[in-house]
Write a protein that holds these residues in place. Structure first.
Motif, PDB file in Angstrom:
ATOM      1  N   ILE A 141       2.147  -8.091  -3.635  1.00  0.00           N
ATOM      2  CA  ILE A 141       1.476  -7.573  -4.788  1.00  0.00           C
ATOM      3  C   ILE A 141       2.302  -6.559  -5.546  1.00  0.00           C
ATOM      4  CG2 ILE A 141      -0.610  -5.937  -5.367  1.00  0.00           C
ATOM      5  CD1 ILE A 141      -1.777  -7.056  -3.038  1.00  0.00           C
ATOM      6  N   PRO A 142       2.872  -6.747  -6.583  1.00  0.00           N
ATOM      7  CA  PRO A 142       3.632  -5.865  -7.290  1.00  0.00           C
ATOM      8  C   PRO A 142       2.985  -4.656  -7.627  1.00  0.00           C
ATOM      9  CG  PRO A 142       3.647  -7.911  -8.606  1.00  0.00           C
ATOM     10  CD  PRO A 142       2.611  -8.091  -7.290  1.00  0.00           C
ATOM     11  N   GLN A 182       3.003  -3.190 -10.487  1.00  0.00           N
ATOM     12  CA  GLN A 182       2.485  -3.211 -11.756  1.00  0.00           C
ATOM     13  C   GLN A 182       0.988  -3.772 -11.697  1.00  0.00           C
ATOM     14  OE1 GLN A 182       5.308  -4.266 -10.713  1.00  0.00           O
ATOM     15  NE2 GLN A 182       6.927  -3.585 -12.252  1.00  0.00           N
ATOM     16  N   VAL A 183       0.726  -4.716 -10.822  1.00  0.00           N
ATOM     17  CA  VAL A 183      -0.412  -5.081 -10.851  1.00  0.00           C
ATOM     18  C   VAL A 183      -1.659  -4.295 -10.396  1.00  0.00           C
ATOM     19  CG1 VAL A 183      -2.111  -6.757  -9.446  1.00  0.00           C
ATOM     20  CG2 VAL A 183       0.213  -7.473 -10.212  1.00  0.00           C
ATOM     21  N   ILE A 184      -1.342  -3.257  -9.563  1.00  0.00           N
ATOM     22  CA  ILE A 184      -2.410  -2.193  -9.012  1.00  0.00           C
ATOM     23  C   ILE A 184      -2.325  -0.900  -9.652  1.00  0.00           C
ATOM     24  CG2 ILE A 184      -2.691  -3.552  -6.792  1.00  0.00           C
ATOM     25  CD1 ILE A 184      -1.035  -1.393  -5.346  1.00  0.00           C
ATOM     26  N   MET A 185      -1.384  -0.988 -10.521  1.00  0.00           N
ATOM     27  CA  MET A 185      -1.090   0.731 -10.910  1.00  0.00           C
ATOM     28  C   MET A 185      -2.193   1.196 -11.480  1.00  0.00           C
ATOM     29  SD  MET A 185       1.797   0.573 -13.774  1.00  0.00           S
ATOM     30  CE  MET A 185       1.514   0.989 -15.460  1.00  0.00           C
ATOM     31  N   VAL A 186      -2.958   0.643 -12.259  1.00  0.00           N
ATOM     32  CA  VAL A 186      -4.151   1.173 -12.964  1.00  0.00           C
ATOM     33  C   VAL A 186      -5.311   1.606 -12.056  1.00  0.00           C
ATOM     34  CG1 VAL A 186      -6.101   0.801 -14.758  1.00  0.00           C
ATOM     35  CG2 VAL A 186      -3.693  -0.372 -15.062  1.00  0.00           C
ATOM     36  N   PRO A 187      -5.584   0.789 -11.095  1.00  0.00           N
ATOM     37  CA  PRO A 187      -6.743   1.268 -10.182  1.00  0.00           C
ATOM     38  C   PRO A 187      -6.279   2.342  -9.256  1.00  0.00           C
ATOM     39  CG  PRO A 187      -6.065  -0.901  -9.902  1.00  0.00           C
ATOM     40  CD  PRO A 187      -5.653  -0.892 -11.009  1.00  0.00           C
ATOM     41  N   LEU A 188      -4.916   2.202  -8.799  1.00  0.00           N
ATOM     42  CA  LEU A 188      -4.306   3.219  -8.179  1.00  0.00           C
ATOM     43  C   LEU A 188      -4.156   4.407  -8.778  1.00  0.00           C
ATOM     44  CD1 LEU A 188      -2.913   3.347  -5.270  1.00  0.00           C
ATOM     45  CD2 LEU A 188      -0.768   3.409  -6.338  1.00  0.00           C
ATOM     46  N   ARG A 222      -3.038  -0.547  -1.604  1.00  0.00           N
ATOM     47  CA  ARG A 222      -2.457  -1.791  -2.012  1.00  0.00           C
ATOM     48  C   ARG A 222      -3.385  -2.855  -2.126  1.00  0.00           C
ATOM     49  NH1 ARG A 222       2.986  -2.129  -3.056  1.00  0.00           N
ATOM     50  NH2 ARG A 222       3.025  -4.339  -2.162  1.00  0.00           N
ATOM     51  N   PRO A 234      -6.929  -1.513  -4.246  1.00  0.00           N
ATOM     52  CA  PRO A 234      -6.729  -1.484  -5.555  1.00  0.00           C
ATOM     53  C   PRO A 234      -6.709  -2.810  -6.521  1.00  0.00           C
ATOM     54  CG  PRO A 234      -5.385   0.153  -4.339  1.00  0.00           C
ATOM     55  CD  PRO A 234      -5.986  -0.656  -3.521  1.00  0.00           C
ATOM     56  N   LEU A 254     -10.229  -3.678  -6.759  1.00  0.00           N
ATOM     57  CA  LEU A 254     -10.890  -2.737  -8.013  1.00  0.00           C
ATOM     58  C   LEU A 254     -10.333  -3.064  -9.138  1.00  0.00           C
ATOM     59  CD1 LEU A 254     -10.378   0.947  -6.617  1.00  0.00           C
ATOM     60  CD2 LEU A 254     -12.453  -0.211  -7.310  1.00  0.00           C
ATOM     61  N   THR A 309       9.051  -7.819 -12.449  1.00  0.00           N
ATOM     62  CA  THR A 309       8.574  -6.692 -11.843  1.00  0.00           C
ATOM     63  C   THR A 309       9.621  -5.499 -11.927  1.00  0.00           C
ATOM     64  OG1 THR A 309       9.140  -7.189  -9.822  1.00  0.00           O
ATOM     65  CG2 THR A 309       6.967  -7.746 -10.469  1.00  0.00           C
ATOM     66  N   ILE A 347       1.156  -3.108 -19.580  1.00  0.00           N
ATOM     67  CA  ILE A 347       0.102  -2.444 -18.837  1.00  0.00           C
ATOM     68  C   ILE A 347       0.407  -1.133 -18.915  1.00  0.00           C
ATOM     69  CG2 ILE A 347      -0.331  -2.075 -16.251  1.00  0.00           C
ATOM     70  CD1 ILE A 347       0.457  -4.976 -15.890  1.00  0.00           C
ATOM     71  N   GLN A 391      -2.359   1.601 -20.388  1.00  0.00           N
ATOM     72  CA  GLN A 391      -2.876   2.470 -19.394  1.00  0.00           C
ATOM     73  C   GLN A 391      -2.425   3.863 -19.914  1.00  0.00           C
ATOM     74  OE1 GLN A 391      -4.354   3.384 -16.497  1.00  0.00           O
ATOM     75  NE2 GLN A 391      -3.362   4.962 -15.759  1.00  0.00           N
ATOM     76  N   SER A 432      -2.786  -6.835 -16.042  1.00  0.00           N
ATOM     77  CA  SER A 432      -2.539  -7.057 -14.376  1.00  0.00           C
ATOM     78  C   SER A 432      -2.951  -8.225 -13.810  1.00  0.00           C
ATOM     79  CB  SER A 432      -3.034  -5.606 -13.751  1.00  0.00           C
ATOM     80  OG  SER A 432      -2.463  -4.339 -14.259  1.00  0.00           O
ATOM     81  N   LEU A 474      -0.693 -11.124 -14.971  1.00  0.00           N
ATOM     82  CA  LEU A 474       0.415 -10.925 -14.282  1.00  0.00           C
ATOM     83  C   LEU A 474       0.666 -11.284 -12.855  1.00  0.00           C
ATOM     84  CD1 LEU A 474       3.615 -10.050 -14.144  1.00  0.00           C
ATOM     85  CD2 LEU A 474       2.790  -7.650 -13.770  1.00  0.00           C
ATOM     86  N   PHE A 475      -0.567 -10.890 -11.974  1.00  0.00           N
ATOM     87  CA  PHE A 475      -0.582 -11.230 -10.666  1.00  0.00           C
ATOM     88  C   PHE A 475      -0.673 -12.847 -10.531  1.00  0.00           C
ATOM     89  CE2 PHE A 475      -3.342 -11.479  -6.775  1.00  0.00           C
ATOM     90  CZ  PHE A 475      -2.403 -11.285  -5.906  1.00  0.00           C
TER      91      PHE A 475
END
Lengths: 275, 297
Positions: A115-116, A118-124, B34, B37, B40, B230, B255, B259, B272, B275-276
């Protein structure tokens, strides 16, 4: 044989040119950092006539690089210490101890590698904001630890797997608890791996842009790399000061590289040969 | 039960659960910051922004993404990265081959080439802002041979190639070191046999080196692709800010903008998720390729 040698010599020429092209940008920047503004505008390529440390001093004090430097130093050292502590604890348990669910827990740790950020930065960012951790040192430290822990665990686990189980058994017979085994046997034996993972984690945290940008919105909390990006807007007409700021940010990494090149390369390749 | 015995039993319980105590902090952090989120975010991508904050909007965000020229551009740039990928793998591969064959000065080359890989993208980007300025060193060099000047970062048709070029400059040392580690496991007698047979360098590379290093080559392909997807944010942020005319957007930059600047977190979450999925496809391709070659050897 002779032909091969000749071929090798010919190849060496473009390779030397490439090596020069790899080094030149940094030399150019260092040279510019030493020039006065006037000198730079008149001729940006000439070798600087005098070593002007004024630019460096200016970038360090009045531009605020000193503050950013201290921020980076604090955040990176605490993050790396935590990474090594938590990573070696988990790595020891996952490689040497048998317990229910160990495979699943290892998978949880390793899955996060996919999981990079960038993929979780908004919810994080939202989770961190809810916890009141945005724009705080603990918040940034926690974000770094979360980001680089899976990698740290992966390398520590594979390193500890190479330690024979007899050593753990012998330590237990000597009367050590599991915690004693960790503190007295595993931590000291793990030093080579901790060193090379630690260097990589340090580089990752020190060089990071995106996490710091997300976690630290206010100017006085900037890390060094964000400080460099902000220089560009402020000093677009004063290139020598800009170059000095870049140099200040690059020098610690340069030092680390000169002394620890082997360990860095070994750490990078450990992932490729063990993965 | 005496106090001492109670303490002993507490200690025994602490000892019995030792593996969990040792793993717990790491697992908690990873799950909370990790994995959670990730869920989420996927969930978030099906809700609205602004006035429709929190309400379910189905696939609206994804539809908006597909229609957004900036996002389309970022996907096109991903395509460009895929096209340039063989180049980004072949260059360090060739260089590693020559270093392995002990070209004169190979030790120096090895340490010089690897050096940019440890620099932050911010520093690399800042340095290249100076190098690639319209009146900077590169255009001056080109001017001496009668070419240019080129507006490296200001021309929408050129800028993305420039940034990718800088990314390759900054990271080829990483792939080089991985290749060299692969060479260390290469069977030297094969190379000797090829030499005795009088095979040319090109034939040796094609028939001996590439087949023997197939696992390393695949690894470099995947890690380079993931790196391009990335780790270019710093370069984009410092060198082009996505411009000129939005020509240097990548999903990660998109992104960030949605954001951080546009206050569209739900739309950013949808990007996101896309991208994932791209990353997963890259990862699964790797696994399937590894399986196939693993079965063969």
């Amino acid at each position: 044989m002779a032909g091969r040698h000749l071929g090798n010599r010919i190849v060496a020429v473009p390779m030397a040119v490439l090596a020069l092209a790899t080094i030149y940008p940094l030399m150019f920047t260092a040279n510019v950092a030493m020039k006065s503004r006037r000198e730079y505008i008149l001729d940006r390529f000439s070798l600087t006539s005098s070593l002007q440390w004024d630019n460096i001093v200016k970038a360090w004090s009045s531009v605020g690089m000193a503050r950013y430097f201290a921020n980076s130093l604090l955040v990176v050292s605490v993050s790396v210490a935590l990474l090594l502590l938590l990573g070696s604890m988990a790595g020891f348990a996952l490689s040497q101890l048998r317990f229910r669910g160990s495979k699943a827990l290892y998978l949880v740790c390793i899955a996060a590698l996919l999981i990079p950020f960038q993929v979780i930065m908004v919810p994080l960012a939202r989770v961190m904001a809810d916890a009141g951790l945005i724009d705080t040192y603990p918040g940034l430290i926690l974000a770094y630890v979360a980001q680089f822990l899976p990698f740290t665990i992966f390398l520590m686990t594979s390193y500890y797997k190479g330690i024979p189980a007899e050593i753990v058994d012998a330590a237990r017979i000597d009367g050590n608890t599991t915690y004693g085994v960790y503190l007295r046997i595993m931590l000291p034996m793990g030093v080579p791996a901790l060193l090379s993972v630690g260097i990589l984690d340090t580089l990752f945290c020190w060089n990071d842009v995106l996490i710091s940008l997300l976690m630290m919105p206010s100017a006085e909390n900037r890390t060094l790399m964000i400080g460099v990006t902000s220089l560009r807007g402020q000093y677009s007409d004063d290139i020598p000061t800009f170059a000095s700021g870049v140099l200040i940010a690059a020098i610690p990494v340069l030092m680390v590289y000169l002394f620890l090149q082997r360990q860095i390369a070994d750490g990078v390749t450990a992932g490729s040969t063990k993965g | 039960m005496g106090a001492g015995a109670r303490r002993a039993s507490l200690g025994a319980r602490f000892e019995r659960h030792a593996p969990y105590v040792l793993v717990a902090p790491a697992v908690l952090i990873i799950v909370a910051l990790r994995l959670w989120p990730l869920l989420l975010g996927v969930n978030f991508s099906f809700t609205g922004d602004g006035e429709r904050n929190g309400s379910a909007v189905g696939f609206d965000n994804y539809l908006e993404l597909l229609q957004d020229p900036l996002f389309q551009g970022s996907l096109r740039n991903v395509g460009l990265l895929v096209l340039l990928l063989p180049l980004a793998v072949a260059i360090p591969g060739m260089l590693a081959t020559f270093i392995y064959l002990r070209v004169p000065g190979h030790r120096v080359f090895r340490s010089v080439y690897f050096f940019p890989a440890v620099l932050s993208p911010v520093i690399v980007g800042a340095i290249f802002n100076l190098m690639l300025a319209f009146d900077g060193p590169l255009n001056a060099l080109l001017g001496t041979v009668g070419v240019g000047p080129v507006d490296w970062l200001g021309d929408p048709d050129v800028a993305m190639f420039t940034v990718v070029g800088v990314q390759i400059w900054a990271t080829f040392g990483m792939a080089l070191v991985v290749f060299l580690a692969g060479f260390a496991s290469l069977d030297a007698t094969l190379l000797d046999a090829a030499r005795v047979d009088g095979a040319s360098l090109a034939r040796t590379i094609w028939h001996v080196i590439i087949p023997s290093l197939s696992r390393t080559i695949q690894f470099v392909f995947v890690t380079t692709m993931i790196g391009m997807l990335t780790s270019m944010f710093g370069l984009l942020y410092v060198m082009t800010s996505g411009g000129p005319e939005g020509s240097t957007y990548l999903p990660e930059y998109y992104i960030w903008i949605q954001q951080g600047q546009m206050n569209r977190p739900a739309l950013a979450s949808a990007a996101s998720t896309v991208l994932f999925v791209i990353m997963l496809v890259v990862g699964l391709l790797q696994i399937s390729v590894l399986r196939r070659t693993g079965g063969r050897t």
